[in-house]
Design an enzyme around this catalytic site. Structure first.
Site, PDB file in Angstrom:
ATOM      1  N   TRP A   1      47.453  38.025  40.330  1.00  0.00           N
ATOM      2  CA  TRP A   1      47.120  39.391  39.935  1.00  0.00           C
ATOM      3  C   TRP A   1      48.101  39.846  38.837  1.00  0.00           C
ATOM      4  CZ3 TRP A   1      49.934  44.064  41.237  1.00  0.00           C
ATOM      5  CH2 TRP A   1      49.263  45.237  40.842  1.00  0.00           C
TER       6      TRP A   1
ATOM      7  N   ASP B   1      44.400  44.016  35.542  1.00  0.00           N
ATOM      8  CA  ASP B   1      44.951  45.347  35.833  1.00  0.00           C
ATOM      9  C   ASP B   1      46.214  45.585  35.014  1.00  0.00           C
ATOM     10  OD1 ASP B   1      43.050  46.272  37.519  1.00  0.00           O
ATOM     11  OD2 ASP B   1      44.147  45.900  39.375  1.00  0.00           O
TER      12      ASP B   1
ATOM     13  N   ASP C   1      33.543  46.337  41.139  1.00  0.00           N
ATOM     14  CA  ASP C   1      34.878  45.854  41.506  1.00  0.00           C
ATOM     15  C   ASP C   1      34.808  45.020  42.792  1.00  0.00           C
ATOM     16  OD1 ASP C   1      37.614  45.585  41.414  1.00  0.00           O
ATOM     17  OD2 ASP C   1      38.060  47.730  41.521  1.00  0.00           O
ATOM     18  N   MET C   2      35.838  44.231  43.023  1.00  0.00           N
ATOM     19  CA  MET C   2      35.932  43.434  44.255  1.00  0.00           C
ATOM     20  C   MET C   2      37.412  43.147  44.489  1.00  0.00           C
ATOM     21  SD  MET C   2      36.216  40.505  45.995  1.00  0.00           S
ATOM     22  CE  MET C   2      36.000  38.913  45.268  1.00  0.00           C
ATOM     23  N   ASN C   3      37.953  43.714  45.574  1.00  0.00           N
ATOM     24  CA  ASN C   3      39.408  43.735  45.690  1.00  0.00           C
ATOM     25  C   ASN C   3      39.995  43.052  46.911  1.00  0.00           C
ATOM     26  OD1 ASN C   3      40.218  45.297  43.319  1.00  0.00           O
ATOM     27  ND2 ASN C   3      38.989  46.911  44.248  1.00  0.00           N
TER      28      ASN C   3
ATOM     29  N   LYS D   1      31.031  49.922  36.847  1.00  0.00           N
ATOM     30  CA  LYS D   1      32.148  48.980  37.002  1.00  0.00           C
ATOM     31  C   LYS D   1      32.042  48.408  38.415  1.00  0.00           C
ATOM     32  CE  LYS D   1      37.231  48.852  36.980  1.00  0.00           C
ATOM     33  NZ  LYS D   1      38.427  49.693  36.790  1.00  0.00           N
TER      34      LYS D   1
ATOM     35  N   ASP E   1      36.304  56.250  38.114  1.00  0.00           N
ATOM     36  CA  ASP E   1      36.695  55.072  38.891  1.00  0.00           C
ATOM     37  C   ASP E   1      36.698  55.417  40.380  1.00  0.00           C
ATOM     38  OD1 ASP E   1      38.545  52.666  39.730  1.00  0.00           O
ATOM     39  OD2 ASP E   1      38.096  52.279  37.619  1.00  0.00           O
ATOM     40  N   ASP E   2      37.450  54.691  41.141  1.00  0.00           N
ATOM     41  CA  ASP E   2      37.509  54.789  42.599  1.00  0.00           C
ATOM     42  C   ASP E   2      37.803  56.219  43.077  1.00  0.00           C
ATOM     43  OD1 ASP E   2      37.709  54.084  45.220  1.00  0.00           O
ATOM     44  OD2 ASP E   2      39.334  52.642  44.958  1.00  0.00           O
TER      45      ASP E   2
ATOM     46  N   CYS F   1      34.746  43.277  37.683  1.00  0.00           N
ATOM     47  CA  CYS F   1      36.181  43.490  37.898  1.00  0.00           C
ATOM     48  C   CYS F   1      36.510  42.925  39.268  1.00  0.00           C
ATOM     49  CB  CYS F   1      36.464  44.987  37.848  1.00  0.00           C
ATOM     50  SG  CYS F   1      38.151  45.439  38.288  1.00  0.00           S
TER      51      CYS F   1
END
Ligand code: DGJ
Length: 722
Positions: free
Chosen positions: A196, A545, A475-477, A473, A363-364, A523
């Site tokens: 990361w 990031d 995302d996958m975290n 967007k 965003d989030d 992302c």
């Protein structure tokens, strides 16, 4: 062009600059014969006799052994003891698969791979596909090896389809491609590694005896390794030497590497990681491997990268965003994190409009109870406290300011603290009787389940249908662990990782086809899933990031080994940088972001007058130059992994405009003079740069002077052919 020499039973697959050849040996065994510079004449008939006799080798083919023959698609359990392309276990407990040649077919163009992303061709492209049929007659297992030859793009796309016409079999390995190199001396292996915020550093190491492998085991392609390797001459450089690239169009667990034996022969391989992979094939069932894209370059790494860039930009990315200029976004994340309401977002958009940003991305933190990263994932509806007027209103307000509206989702995840999880705990990946280790307080939804996929499609559709959202967007975290599916029987648990990816591709295909006017950006905590599979659905990726300009030089440079700058989302952010605290000049941040998909990730309302001016100029300049950055050819002149500065050259498609980007990571006061030699110019033509003109030969041979005398010098020189 595909030619079959029926007398010698040799297949020649030729692109403009390369040839790949295979031979049918003893009417049975499919051998790999050649891969390299384009051949104009047939191989010598005694090409195989060059192999030395090896005492003690199991001689199952006259004086030859399968263990030493260069094989095209080897099998586990046979006398070939090297790493195998295919492995299967049969009902009687045996695991020896013996594939013999059956026949072939050549088709115009390139058939799609069912359920999987892949390169494609369009009308008028010179593309043919060779399908070679192999079979194990004892077990009724059939293998169809597919080779699509992109003649003008200098690439070959390979995959294998396994069809079981016998009793139940379990496939426990099925690589997309293996290539056996003979005379593999003094070679090196190159791959892209990291973590990361430091994704895709270039690793180069000697090929030594044994297996050298890079892998992902976390359910996605990952930030630790990228699904790509290159085998190269020891002395290969950016513009010279043999380089063989292998890139996998897949977003899940992969394995790629090289197995060097004792006689200078080596097997390169790439495909789904055999670990945790076991696919049951009942009679009549089949398995399609992902696609591997093979590129050979006699012009070093630069030649290889340019081939991948063009292929992936034009024949992997799809939809209207493939060719049109994309959006300059302001993303809210580094400005607000989880603290905002609807008015904050409208204010950010109002400021963004002043500098020429065209898309405001929220965003989030906008949904359900999501005010921290501990809750809400899975519940895709507005947080009524934060967005009391609703997403429709917010999008309209942003539109009124002249900007598009974009939204963040993390569809593959669920927080245990969510309505979705409370209702459907069985929808998360889990091993029975075990706790699932949460990462970032979240667990992974089981996308191998159809009901989960449909729920996500419906949830996202209901949002996209009721607000004017023009950018998503995705995302996958988290990495997957303790993987299992409540929907699959015990004997099919080895299929979950792959079925997850198939489910993900199904969801992405459905949504991107349903919303062709929405620009999707991929992302995964930045660039944790930057792979060709994702690019098929989403033409750009949030590269990392880490938006620090110095670190980005290396991240983007490494990424460009395979992926074009048009796929790299790059934002100008605030200083000190939020990831690692470095302070860099605003101009450098703009210049480093500009070759990618330019965006901003800072509070524009807090920018100084000077920064606002520079931002405006940057966007205007970007709009003028983006075609060169995104559709032109990249020449990497100076590597930031080797020097304290980086130099990149972008040459427009018509070769009339050339941009030289020089950025210093670290300076040396009173440092030496450097002369950066440009490439691919017309030696006899003159190029204007500012108020000066230069001959191409001067720029390429004498070079452009640069003195790296202080930190973070950033220059962008534009040369126009006169
Ligand atoms: C990780 C992404 O990389 C960031 O850009 C941001 O979207 C956060 N997730 C939000 O949780």
């Amino acid at each position: 062009m595909i030619v079959f020499d029926s007398e010698n039973k040799i297949f020649y697959l030729s692109t403009n600059n390369t040839t790949y050849a295979m031979a049918v040996f003893g009417e049975k065994l499919l051998l790999h014969a050649y891969w390299g510079k384009r051949l104009s004449h047939p191989l010598s008939p005694d090409w195989l006799d060059t192999l030395e006799f090896r005492p003690l080798a199991p001689l199952d083919f006259g004086r030859f052994s399968t263990d030493m023959l260069p094989q095209e698609y080897s099998t586990f359990g046979s006398a070939d003891l090297r790493i195998a392309a295919l492995g299967a276990e049969y009902g009687d407990g045996s695991y020896y698969t013996r594939l013999e040649y059956v026949g072939f077919e050549i088709v115009e163009g390139k058939p799609a791979l069912e359920g999987l992303p892949a390169t494609y061709c369009e009308e008028g492209d010179k593309v043919e596909t060779l399908v070679i049929h192999l079979a194990d007659s004892l077990h009724g297992l059939h293998v169809y090896l597919s080779y699509s030859v992109f003649e003008e793009l200098d690439a070959i796309a390979r995959s294998a389809k396994i069809v079981n016409l016998g009793e139940r079999a379990e496939i426990n390995r099925a690589f997309s491609a293996t290539v056996d190199f003979i005379g593999c001396e003094d070679r090196e292996l190159v791959h892209l590694d990291g973590a990361w915020v430091r994704e895709r550093s270039i690793t180069r190491r000697a090929v030594v005896p044994g297996i050298q492998s890079i892998e992902s085991r976390n359910g996605c392609s990952g930030a630790v390794h990228n699904p790509f390797i290159a085998l190269c001459d020891k002395n290969a450089t950016e513009n010279s030497g043999n380089v063989y690239g292998f890139s996998l169009v897949y977003s899940g667990n992969f394995s790629a590497g090289i197995d060097l034996g004792p006689f200078n022969s080596a097997r390169a391989y790439i495909g789904i990681n055999p670990q945790n992979f076991n696919f049951v094939l009942e009679n009549g069932e089949s398995f399609q491997t992902p696609e591997a894209v093979l590129v050979y370059s006699a012009e070093g790494f630069g030649g290889m990268s340019r081939a991948y860039h063009k292929l992936y930009r034009t024949r992997l990315c799809r939809g209207k965003f493939r060719d049109i200029p994309r959006y300059v976004v302001l993303n809210s994340w580094e400005t607000t994190y989880f603290t905002f309401d609807e008015n904050t977002i409208v204010d950010l958009a109002r400021d963004a409009a002043k500098i020429g940003v065209d898309t405001m991305v929220l965003d989030d933190g906008w949904f359900s109870t999501r005010t921290t990263d501990r809750a809400g994932l899975g519940d895709w509806w507005e947080n009524p406290d934060r967005l009391p007027s609703g997403l429709g209103w917010l999008a309209d307000e942003v539109n009124k300011l002249g900007l598009r509206f974009g939204l963040w989702f993390e569809p593959e995840m669920v927080n245990p603290d969510s309505e979705l999880y409370r209702k459907h705990p069985e929808w998360a990946l889990r091993t029975p009787g075990r706790e699932t280790t949460p990462t970032r307080s979240q667990v992974t939804l089981d996308f191998s389940r159809q009901d989960v996929c449909e729920y996500i499609i419906d949830s996202l559709s209901s949002i996209l249908d009721r607000a004017n959202i023009e950018y998503v967007k995705w995302d996958m975290n988290r990495y997957m662990s303790e993987v299992g599916s409540a929907a699959l029987p015990a004997e099919r648990q080895g299929e979950v990782y792959h079925r997850y990816i198939l489910g993900l591709y199904y969801v992405l295909e459905t949504l991107t086809q349903k919303y062709p006017d929405v620009l999707f950006e991929s992302c995964s905590s930045g660039g944790g899933r930057f792979d060709p599979g994702m690019l098929y659905y989403m033409p750009q990726v949030w590269t990392s990031d880490n938006s620090d300009a110095v670190d980005r030089l290396r991240i983007q440079y490494g990424t460009s080994m395979v992926y074009p700058y048009s796929s790299m989302s790059a934002h100008v952010s605030v200083c000190p940088n939020h990831t690692q605290g470095r302070i860099t000049p605003f101009e450098m941040r703009c210049n480093v972001a500009m070759p990618g998909q330019l965006g901003f990730e800072l509070n524009i309302g807090k920018c100084s007058e000077e920064e606002l001016e520079l931002s405006k100029k940057t966007i205007a300049k970007y709009r003028e130059l983006e075609d060169v950055f995104h559709k032109g050819d990249l020449y990497r002149l100076v590597s930031p992994f080797e020097k304290d500065y980086c130099a990149l050259e972008f040459v427009s498609e018509d070769k009339k405009r050339v941009i030289l980007c020089i950025d210093s990571q670290r300076g040396l006061f009173n440092g030496p003079d450097q002369y950066i030699k440009m490439e691919a110019l017309d030696p006899d033509a003159q190029y204007r740069c500012g108020d000066k003109t230069y001959f191409g030969e001067y720029l390429m041979n004498f070079g452009v002077h640069f003195c790296n005398k202080r930190e973070h010098i950033s220059e962008m020189l534009i040369f126009d052919k006169i």
